[in-house]
Scaffold this motif. Structure first.
Motif, PDB file in Angstrom:
ATOM      1  N   TYR A 143     -20.084  -4.608  16.615  1.00  0.00           N
ATOM      2  CA  TYR A 143     -21.227  -3.648  16.456  1.00  0.00           C
ATOM      3  C   TYR A 143     -21.871  -4.691  18.008  1.00  0.00           C
TER       4      TYR A 143
ATOM      5  N   THR B 164     -17.764   3.000   8.980  1.00  0.00           N
ATOM      6  CA  THR B 164     -16.731   2.196   9.221  1.00  0.00           C
ATOM      7  C   THR B 164     -17.156   0.707   7.443  1.00  0.00           C
ATOM      8  N   PHE B 165     -15.991  -0.406   7.690  1.00  0.00           N
ATOM      9  CA  PHE B 165     -16.912  -0.412   6.441  1.00  0.00           C
ATOM     10  C   PHE B 165     -17.732  -1.260   6.714  1.00  0.00           C
ATOM     11  N   PHE B 166     -18.334  -1.676   7.426  1.00  0.00           N
ATOM     12  CA  PHE B 166     -19.816  -2.028   7.989  1.00  0.00           C
ATOM     13  C   PHE B 166     -20.924  -0.840   7.198  1.00  0.00           C
ATOM     14  N   ASP B 167     -20.509   0.400   7.841  1.00  0.00           N
ATOM     15  CA  ASP B 167     -21.649   1.507   7.587  1.00  0.00           C
ATOM     16  C   ASP B 167     -22.058   1.261   5.829  1.00  0.00           C
TER      17      ASP B 167
ATOM     18  N   TYR C 128      -8.316  -1.861   6.421  1.00  0.00           N
ATOM     19  CA  TYR C 128      -8.241  -2.067   4.783  1.00  0.00           C
ATOM     20  C   TYR C 128      -7.084  -3.605   4.285  1.00  0.00           C
TER      21      TYR C 128
ATOM     22  N   ILE D 100     -17.568   1.260  -1.173  1.00  0.00           N
ATOM     23  CA  ILE D 100     -17.039   1.210  -0.278  1.00  0.00           C
ATOM     24  C   ILE D 100     -15.855   1.848   0.747  1.00  0.00           C
ATOM     25  N   LEU D 101     -14.534   1.608  -0.960  1.00  0.00           N
ATOM     26  CA  LEU D 101     -13.756   1.943  -0.474  1.00  0.00           C
ATOM     27  C   LEU D 101     -13.382   3.885   0.408  1.00  0.00           C
TER      28      LEU D 101
ATOM     29  N   THR E 145     -14.913   4.721   2.997  1.00  0.00           N
ATOM     30  CA  THR E 145     -14.631   4.967   4.397  1.00  0.00           C
ATOM     31  C   THR E 145     -13.949   5.547   4.996  1.00  0.00           C
ATOM     32  N   LEU E 146     -13.386   6.533   3.243  1.00  0.00           N
ATOM     33  CA  LEU E 146     -11.833   7.027   3.282  1.00  0.00           C
ATOM     34  C   LEU E 146     -12.821   8.913   3.260  1.00  0.00           C
TER      35      LEU E 146
ATOM     36  N   PHE F 141     -10.273  -5.475   3.642  1.00  0.00           N
ATOM     37  CA  PHE F 141     -11.237  -5.354   3.006  1.00  0.00           C
ATOM     38  C   PHE F 141     -10.749  -6.157   0.932  1.00  0.00           C
TER      39      PHE F 141
END
Lengths: 126, 556
Positions: free
Chosen positions: A86, B47-50, A36, B28-29, B32-33, A39
Motif C-alpha cells: 500500500y 484485501t486482508f488489510f481492508d 491465506y 476477516i476471512l 476477503t472471500l 493469515f
C-alpha cells in the motif's frame, strides 16, 4: 488423557505445519506463498500463545516466550507485506524475501516450542 | 500474593482472548472471500488489510459506513436513536450473562460438579488430603502418581487456587469446603472403592479428632492417618483403634531417647529417613543435665523420653504467648531472663532444648544460652520450614523441623510401608543388636547403603514368580549369588520380610521365599540393578540357581 494437553499440543503442531506451508517455496516469487496461509499461521499462532497464558511452570513460561517470538515475527511479516503493497506499491524481490524470511524465523521458534513440548511429554511419568 | 493474582487473571483471560481471536479471524476471512461491487459496478475482493481495518472499527462499534447507499438526514436522525437503543439492549444481555457466570452459587455448583466428575474418573488408589500446606505439598510432590493419587479438600479458597497453579500432573482434584462436613467428604470420594484413606495433619488436635470421628462413621474400612500430639487426644485416637497416628513430638522425644541410650538404634532409624549410616560424635546427645524451655506438648513429650533415659533435667515453663504479653517482644534475653537461665543451672548443663511455639523465641533462648555456656549442646524446635536458613545460620547443634518430620514420616508410611515397619521393629531391639546390624551393613555394602522394596509377584519379579509357581524351593541365600560368578555373593542384605502380616526382621538366609512375600532390601545402585535383573530374567535366574533346561534338538 488430558484435554488441555491435546488441545495445546494440536495448536503447537498446527502452528508449525501451517507456517512451514507458507515458508516453503522460492522466497523471491510471491505466488509461491499464499496470503491465506500467512493469515492462518498468524491466527493459529495467536491461539497457541493464548493457550499458554497463566501457566506458572518453568516450561510454560518458556513455551509462552517462544510463541510470542513467533507471533512477533509473523505479524512483522504481514506488516512488511501491507507496507510494501500500500505505501510503496512495490512487491519486488526485496520485499518478498523479507516477508518469507520473517516467517522462516517464526518457523524456527515454532520448532523450538514443539521440541520443548514433546520433550516434556516424553519426560512425564504417565 | 500479587504474583498469584497475576497468574490467575492471565489464566482467566484465556477464553475471552480465544473468542476475540476466533471471531476476528472468521470475520476477516469472510470479508476477503465475499464478492464486492465498487462504484463503477466492477466486482472486487477486499484485501486482508481492508478487511482487518473494517473489522477493527466495526467490532468495537467505533462507527461504520452506510449501506447500500448513503443515508438521508431523516434516516440518520432515526439511526442515531436506534444505535443507542440496540447497544443498550446488547449490553444488558451480555451483562446479565456475565453476572450469572459470576454468581457465587452457580460457580460453586459448577465447581462441585466438575470436582465430583474428576474424583469419579480416578481409577488408581487414592488418598483424601484434608488441608493444603507445605507439608501436604511436599508429600504430593513425592508420592503423587507413583504410588497413589490424591484428592485435596481445604476450607480456604486461596489455598486451593495456589494448588491449581502448581500444575500437578496428573491433575489433583481439589475443592474448597468445610473439611468436617460429611457432604464434602462424600463428594471427595470417601465411599469410593479405590479410596485408600484419609490424611488429616492439622495443627489443631480437636479438628483432627472431629475429622477422624466423622470419617470412621462414614467408612470403616479406610485408613485414617491423623496427627495428634496432646495426651488426651492420643488416648482418644487409640480408643478409636486408629493405627496411623502421626505425633511429631513423640517422634522427637523417642529420637532423643535413643540417641542417648542406644545410638545405633537411633542411627538405623535416622538412616531410614535419609541420614548417612555413620555415627558421628556431633550428632549424639551428651549425657548430663538437660534444660527444657517450654512446657507445652513438646516439653511434656520430651519429659517422658528423658525420664525413661534416666537423665537429670529441669523444665522452664515458658509460654510464648504470655511471654510476649508481659514483655511486649519475643526476643529473649534481658536481665531477668539471664538470671532465670543461671538459676536453672545453665553453666553446668550439658544440653538445652528450646521447645516453645515461637521460632524467634527459641532462637533467642539458644543464643543467650550459648553466651552463658559456650560448651552447651543446643536443640531447637522449628515450626515452619520457611525459616530454615535463619536457624542454620545460628549454628544450633540439632534442629527439629516439625513440618519436615511430619512430611517424612507420612511419606514413609504411605510410600514405603516396609521401611516404616522396619523402623518400628528396630525400636524394639537393643543397642548391641543395632551395633551389629550397622557394622554388617557398612561391611557388606560400604558407604551409605540404599534400600528398596519389592513384592514377589509376576509384575515385579517375573522369573522368580515363575519358578515359585512351579513349586521350586528357593531360599534367600540362593538369591544372593552374583550373576557374573555364582560362587560369589552379591553384596546385598535382606533387611525385612513381610509375609501375610507377619514381619521377619533380618530373615534367616535358609528361609524359603513364597509368592506375595514383600522384601526390604539394602544394596548400592549397581548391585540393585544386578539383583533386579536376576529376579526378572529367567536365564539369569537359571544360571544362579543352577537349573538345566532341556536343550532344543541338542543345539541351543
Amino acid at each position: 488423557m488430558n484435554m488441555h494437553k491435546i488441545v495445546s499440543g494440536f495448536f503447537f503442531i498446527l502452528a508449525m505445519t501451517i507456517n512451514f506451508g507458507f515458508f516453503y517455496g522460492n522466497p523471491e516469487v510471491l505466488i509461491d506463498h499464499s496470503a491465506y496461509e500467512l493469515f492462518a499461521a498468524i491466527v493459529v499462532n495467536l491461539i497457541a500463545t493464548v493457550l499458554k497464558l497463566g501457566d506458572k511452570t518453568q516450561l510454560g513460561a518458556v513455551l509462552l516466550a517462544t510463541s510470542l517470538v513467533a507471533d512477533i515475527q509473523l505479524i512483522a511479516s504481514a506488516t512488511v507485506w501491507t507496507i510494501a503493497y500500500y505505501v510503496y506499491h512495490d512487491m519486488g524481490p526485496e520485499a518478498t524475501t523479507a516477508i518469507v524470511s520473517l516467517s522462516g524465523g517464526a518457523l524456527l521458534a515454532n520448532i523450538v516450542s514443539v521440541i520443548l513440548f514433546i520433550s516434556d511429554t516424553v519426560k512425564s511419568k504417565r | 500474593m500479587n504474583d498469584q493474582i497475576f497468574w490467575i487473571v492471565l489464566k482467566r483471560l484465556r477464553i475471552p482472548f480465544l473468542v476475540i481471536i476466533v471471531t476476528f479471524a472468521i470475520s476477516i476471512l469472510g470479508l476477503t472471500l465475499i464478492d464486492g461491487v465498487d462504484d463503477q459496478g466492477h466486482v472486487y475482493h477486499m484485501t486482508f488489510f481492508d478487511a482487518f481495518y473494517f473489522v477493527s472499527y466495526m467490532a468495537s462499534t467505533i462507527g461504520f459506513g452506510e449501506a447500500p447507499y448513503t443515508f438521508t438526514y431523516s434516516q440518520r436522525i432515526w439511526v442515531s436513536g436506534i444505535i443507542y437503543l440496540t447497544v443498550i439492549g446488547w449490553f444488558y444481555a451480555i451483562g446479565s450473562i456475565v453476572a450469572l457466570i459470576q454468581d457465587e452459587a452457580l460457580r460453586k455448583a459448577v465447581q462441585r460438579n466438575r470436582f465430583n466428575k474428576q474424583v469419579r474418573s480416578l481409577t488408581e488408589p487414592f488418598y483424601i488430603m484434608l488441608g493444603y500446606n507445605s507439608v501436604i505439598k511436599n508429600i504430593i510432590n513425592r508420592i503423587h502418581a507413583n504410588d497413589y493419587r490424591f484428592v485435596v479438600l481445604d476450607k480456604d479458597k486461596a489455598k486451593i487456587d495456589a494448588l491449581m497453579l502448581e500444575n500437578f500432573y496428573p491433575h489433583v482434584p481439589a475443592i474448597d469446603g468445610d473439611v468436617t462436613n460429611q457432604q464434602m467428604l462424600k463428594l471427595a470420594g470417601i465411599h469410593r472403592k479405590n479410596c485408600v484413606g484419609i490424611i488429616s495433619l492439622f495443627r489443631d488436635d480437636t479438628k483432627n479428632t472431629q475429622i477422624a470421628t466423622v470419617c470412621k462413621l462414614l467408612n470403616k474400612k479406610i485408613d485414617i492417618i491423623v496427627k495428634g500430639s496432646s495426651p488426651q487426644h492420643l488416648e482418644h485416637f487409640k480408643s478409636m483403634n486408629l493405627k496411623h497416628i502421626q505425633d511429631p513430638f513423640n517422634t522427637i522425644s523417642k529420637r532423643i531417647y535413643y540417641s542417648i541410650t542406644a545410638p545405633h538404634i537411633w542411627l538405623l532409624e535416622m538412616w531410614a529417613y535419609g541420614h548417612s549410616l555413620n555415627l558421628r560424635k556431633r550428632d549424639l546427645f551428651p549425657k548430663g543435665k538437660y534444660i527444657i524451655c517450654g512446657y507445652g506438648r513438646m516439653g511434656q513429650a520430651l519429659e517422658i523420653g528423658l525420664k525413661k533415659a534416666n537423665i537429670e533435667y529441669v523444665t522452664y515453663k515458658i509460654d510464648s504467648k504470655t511471654y510476649q504479653k508481659e514483655k511486649g517482644t519475643t526476643l529473649f534475653g534481658d536481665e531477668e531472663d539471664t538470671q532465670k537461665l543461671l538459676d536453672l543451672g545453665i553453666s553446668d548443663a550439658a544440653c538445652i532444648i528450646a521447645a516453645t511455639k515461637d521460632d524467634l523465641l527459641n532462637l533467642t533462648i539458644l543464643n543467650k544460652a550459648k553466651k552463658l555456656n559456650p560448651e552447651i549442646f543446643t536443640v531447637a524446635r522449628e515450626n515452619a520450614i520457611e525459616e530454615l536458613t535463619m536457624f542454620q545460620a545460628a549454628k544450633i547443634n540439632k534442629i527439629y523441623v516439625l513440618e519436615k518430620i511430619l512430611a517424612d514420616t507420612t511419606y514413609t508410611l504411605l510410600s514405603k510401608p516396609l521401611l516404616d515397619a522396619f523402623v518400628h521393629e528396630v525400636r524394639k531391639r537393643d543397642e548391641a543388636w543395632g551395633e551389629i546390624i550397622v557394622n554388617m551393613l557398612n561391611n557388606i555394602i560400604g558407604g551409605t547403603p540404599d534400600y528398596f522394596e519389592i513384592a514377589v509377584n509376576k509384575e515385579e519379579t517375573y522369573a522368580l514368580a515363575l519358578e515359585l509357581e512351579k513349586g521350586k524351593k528357593i531360599t534367600l541365600a540362593n538369591l544372593r549369588r552374583s550373576r557374573e560368578n555364582r560362587e560369589e555373593l552379591l553384596p546385598i542384605v535382606f533387611l525385612l520380610l513381610k509375609r501375610k502380616g507377619e514381619i521377619f526382621l533380618i530373615p534367616d538366609s535358609q528361609m524359603n521365599i513364597e509368592l506375595d512375600d514383600q522384601l526390604l532390601i539394602v544394596a548400592d545402585n549397581e548391585n540393585r540393578e544386578d539383583f533386579e535383573y536376576i529376579i526378572n530374567n529367567i536365564y539369569e535366574l537359571d544360571y544362579i540357581l543352577e537349573i538345566e533346561r532341556p536343550k532344543l534338538f541338542g543345539l541351543f
